[in-house]
Design an enzyme around this catalytic site. Structure first.
Site, short mmCIF file in Angstrom:
data_model
loop_
_atom_site.label_atom_id
_atom_site.label_comp_id
_atom_site.label_asym_id
_atom_site.label_seq_id
_atom_site.Cartn_x
_atom_site.Cartn_y
_atom_site.Cartn_z
N GLU A 122 44.65 46.84 36.34
CA GLU A 122 43.68 47.75 36.97
C GLU A 122 44.20 49.19 37.00
OE1 GLU A 122 41.42 44.58 39.91
OE2 GLU A 122 43.35 45.37 40.56
N ASP B 221 33.65 38.29 36.75
CA ASP B 221 33.22 36.87 36.75
C ASP B 221 32.16 36.74 37.84
OD1 ASP B 221 36.00 37.08 38.41
OD2 ASP B 221 34.58 35.77 39.44
N1 SAH Z 1 44.95 35.75 37.03
C1 SAH Z 1 45.75 36.25 38.12
C2 SAH Z 1 45.11 35.98 39.45
C3 SAH Z 1 43.88 36.81 39.66
S1 SAH Z 1 43.28 36.73 41.30
C4 SAH Z 1 47.13 35.61 38.05
O1 SAH Z 1 47.24 34.53 37.53
O2 SAH Z 1 48.06 36.24 38.53
C5 SAH Z 1 41.80 37.69 41.14
C6 SAH Z 1 41.93 39.19 41.29
O3 SAH Z 1 40.73 39.82 40.88
C7 SAH Z 1 42.12 39.65 42.73
O4 SAH Z 1 42.88 40.83 42.76
C8 SAH Z 1 40.67 39.89 43.23
O5 SAH Z 1 40.56 41.07 43.99
C9 SAH Z 1 39.82 40.01 41.97
N2 SAH Z 1 38.78 38.98 41.76
C10 SAH Z 1 38.00 38.92 40.65
N3 SAH Z 1 37.20 37.84 40.68
C11 SAH Z 1 37.45 37.19 41.85
C12 SAH Z 1 36.96 35.98 42.43
N4 SAH Z 1 36.05 35.24 41.81
N5 SAH Z 1 37.45 35.60 43.64
C13 SAH Z 1 38.37 36.37 44.27
N6 SAH Z 1 38.89 37.49 43.75
C14 SAH Z 1 38.45 37.93 42.55
#
Ligand code: SAH
Length: 230
Positions: A12, A196
């Site tokens: 980001e 998503d």
């Molecule tokens: N893929 C990452 C984890 C991502 S967590 C890893 O493995 O380290 C998701 C991040 O994107 C968080 O920072 C949150 O703010 C945002 N986000 C996007 N879609 C989301 C969802 N469906 N639920 C919660 N947070 C979401």
């Protein structure tokens, strides 16, 4: 003016750092902060790591240690509203913590005694964002964003959050950052591009769209910084 730009994940913040020219690096409180001059402002830029705790630490440090006078969050979110497609931008009008539950004592979902259910964002920055969206020819939605320490990938949980908080999008950092800003009296702006739709396919969509959606949000936030006046 000193302006903070923060995200939660490296993806980001990278598109911000790639566009600000030279910057200095500072390590503090378990994180790395980048400072530079840009568009006649001093910027402090960082990604916090995921979730409410790390994002609250980073926002606090940006305000208390680096003197941020306004804070802009740029990142991705899961869409709730049917109007939001992957890649669309939403700015938060206000934000709540969907995973706070002291309902056993009769409090409403998301409410912490002596706090507020919703943390506000700054009216002036939202109206500036509206003008910029028109100038850039992009659609900018606004609505309530719900934050919690959970990656939501279930229709049931998503529908509960929608119904309980009237939220249009959900993510994991916005409300904690807005709460920090509210308590320090710092104007706050939270922008998210949809990665998503928080349903059963959320993990696959997130992985596929994180980078492009993060870029959409970063591009808009940099335009905001250019148009903020001292
Ligand atoms: N893929 C990452 C984890 C991502 S967590 C890893 O493995 O380290 C998701 C991040 O994107 C968080 O920072 C949150 O703010 C945002 N986000 C996007 N879609 C989301 C969802 N469906 N639920 C919660 N947070 C979401």
């Amino acid at each position: 003016m000193t302006i903070a730009i923060m995200g939660a994940m490296r993806e980001e913040i990278e598109p911000i750092l790639e566009n600000v020219g030279e910057y200095q690096t500072h390590e503090y409180a378990g994180n790395v902060f980048y400072t530079c001059s840009y568009a006649e402002h001093n910027l402090v830029i960082a990604y916090s790591k995921i979730g409410k705790v790390f994002s609250a630490i980073t926002a606090t440090v940006m305000i208390e240690r680096f003197g941020a006078q306004k804070l802009l969050f740029s990142g991705v979110a899961g869409g709730i509203s049917d109007e939001l497609a992957i890649g669309d931008l939403i700015m938060a009008t206000q934000l709540c913590q969907h995973d706070v539950d002291i309902t056993a004592f009769g409090h409403p979902d998301g409410f912490i005694p002596e706090g507020t259910l919703m943390a506000p964002t700054d009216d002036e920055m939202r109206s500036l964002a509206g003008e910029i969206a028109i100038d850039m020819g992009v659609e900018l939605y606004e609505g309530i964003i719900a934050t919690g320490d959970q990656f939501v990938a279930s229709l049931e949980r998503k529908n509960w959050i929608a119904k309980t908080f009237n939220a249009d999008a959900l993510e994991m950092e916005g409300a904690s950052v807005a709460c920090v800003c509210q308590n320090f009296g710092i104007p706050c702006f939270v922008l998210r591009a949809i990665s998503d739709t928080a349903n059963g396919g959320a993990v696959e969509d997130f992985d596929a769209f994180l980078k492009t959606s993060a870029q959409v949000s970063a591009r808009f936030v940099l335009e905001m910084v250019k148009r903020i006046e001292d």
